[in-house]
Design an enzyme around this catalytic site. Structure first.
Site, PDB file in Angstrom:
ATOM      1  CG  ASP A  75      -2.028  -0.984   1.189  1.00 58.47           C
ATOM      2  OD1 ASP A  75      -2.101  -1.747   0.208  1.00 58.47           O
ATOM      3  OD2 ASP A  75      -2.839  -1.003   2.141  1.00 58.47           O
TER       4      ASP A  75
ATOM      5  CG  HIS B 185       2.283   0.000   4.440  1.00 55.35           C
ATOM      6  ND1 HIS B 185       2.045  -0.948   5.427  1.00 55.35           N
ATOM      7  CD2 HIS B 185       1.115   0.672   4.264  1.00 55.35           C
ATOM      8  CE1 HIS B 185       0.785  -0.841   5.835  1.00 55.35           C
ATOM      9  NE2 HIS B 185       0.203   0.131   5.149  1.00 55.35           N
TER      10      HIS B 185
END
Length: 413
Positions: A54, A200
């Protein structure tokens, strides 16, 4: 002035509370927690998992993530911020050129609960339009910031034609004090077939993930898993028919914590969970007539029911033989298990366990009836037909078990 319903007056605070529950509470309970309408994982018996990243693309960290994936010959899905994608189109091109997939994260990274409804609705629509224009490829997946939902962004995702994606393993790379070894260990402990793993490649988590990723990818390979894109995972969204199974699995997890039941070798995705305890039943005997005294130190194993359902009874024995090797390692290595004199299971799967060397002992009628009711409830929750067989005690001595399974090769799996 409040509105009347059923003879009762709805006050201003009551209407506000009802509105907030409909706008945030229901999406939180049904979508964010139970996953209704979202993709959360693939088949638990499979060898595929889906790494997802993400908040990118980020020129400082995304290239290192891509380098690690390329070196391991694995693929992933990147949930992009459309603004960052416009600033770094070369990274979007590289992501796609190397066989990965992109999804919508957001146009603007804000939690759904604090966004104005019209903004939350339009954001996924705009972000998908931007990413498709930039990449030249269709985008089918959406994951809002923080995996948080409101009625507005759910309607926006639907309007955009995106399938919402949650996760079954959170790497925790964004948490304060996170370190590469800790992130790697956390993911590998919780690893299971079909896992959707969230990490991430930008923001606080990206300070940790690039350093953790090479070791994590090696750990996946050593356990026989490999990462693919979400499309390759071939996972279906959770439907209302899946909710009883999800609720039952959640109950299992809570009971495990309460009763001190732990997965073999600490691997959450494994087939067996273990509980050392004094044998709870009385009046039973081994098939040769030797009594089994109540309170005898014993090791009970519980089966991972979602995995068993996905495997089916035909594929259960070979998987069980391998993972009983994990149980043997735990039995020899965990001090709290050392005193157990035998291992047992109470289930309707006595005939299958007999093929693995377990002995079947009939139960007292009241225990049999109680366990059959529980077994039938679980079968219905997991969407399978209750078995006609009656529950039995499946039992094997410590020496026999370690002799059979103690030399079992335990990797991969």
């Amino acid at each position: 002035m409040g509105r009347r319903r059923g003879g009762q007056r709805w006050t201003g605070p009551g209407l506000l509370a009802a509105g907030l529950f409909a706008y945030i509470g229901l999406p939180y309970l049904l979508v964010q927690r139970q996953g209704l309408g979202t993709v959360r994982q693939g088949r638990p018996s499979g060898e595929r998992v889906a790494l997802t990243f993400d908040d990118g693309p980020d020129p400082q960290h995304t290239p290192a993530v891509l380098d690690a994936l390329k070196a391991a010959d694995m693929r992933a899905t990147f949930f992009l911020l459309s603004g960052a994608a416009r600033r770094h189109p070369e990274l979007v091109r590289r992501i796609l050129a190397e066989g990965h997939e992109i999804g919508v994260h957001a146009a603007r990274h804000r939690h759904a609960w604090v966004r104005p409804p019209w903004e939350a609705y339009h954001d996924p629509v705009q972000a998908r339009r931007d990413l498709e224009r930039l990449s030249g490829t269709p985008v089918r997946w959406g994951r809002p910031p923080h995996g948080a939902y409101s009625l507005a962004n759910l309607l926006g995702l639907r309007r955009a034609g995106l399938t919402p994606v949650q996760w079954s393993i959170e790497g925790g790379d964004w948490e304060r004090g996170a370190a590469p070894q800790g992130v790697k260990g956390r993911v590998l402990r919780e690893l299971h077939g079909g896992a959707v793993i969230v990490l991430h490649d930008s923001g606080p988590g990206a300070q940790v993930t690039p350093a953790a990723l090479p070791g994590l990818l090696r750990g996946l390979a050593e356990r026989g898993f490999y990462s693919v894109t979400l499309s390759e995972l071939d996972a279906a969204p959770v439907t209302r028919q899946h909710l009883p199974a999800r609720l039952m699995a959640g109950l299992d997890r809570r009971l495990d914590r309460w009763l001190g039941i732990r997965p073999a070798l600490g691997r959450q995705g494994g087939l067996f969970r273990l509980q050392p305890l004094g044998f709870p039943l009385g009046g039973l005997r081994w098939p040769d007539g030797t009594p089994i005294p109540r309170g005898t130190p014993a090791l009970e194993f519980h089966v991972n029911n979602p995995l068993l359902v996905d495997l089916g009874l035909r594929r259960f024995p070979p998987r069980a033989r391998r993972e009983f090797g994990w149980v043997a390692q735990d039995w020899r290595g965990r001090p709290e298990l050392e005193q157990a004199e035998f291992i047992y299971c109470l289930s309707v799967h006595g005939p299958v366990l007999e093929r693995l060397g377990f002995l079947s002992v009939p139960l007292a009628p009241h225990d049999q009836k109680r366990l059959k009711l529980w077994s039938d409830l679980m079968h219905r929750a997991y969407g399978t037909q209750p078995r006609k067989a009656q529950p039995v005690l499946s039992i094997m001595s410590r020496d026999e078990f370690l002799n059979r399974f103690g030399r079992t090769v335990t990797e991969p799996g």
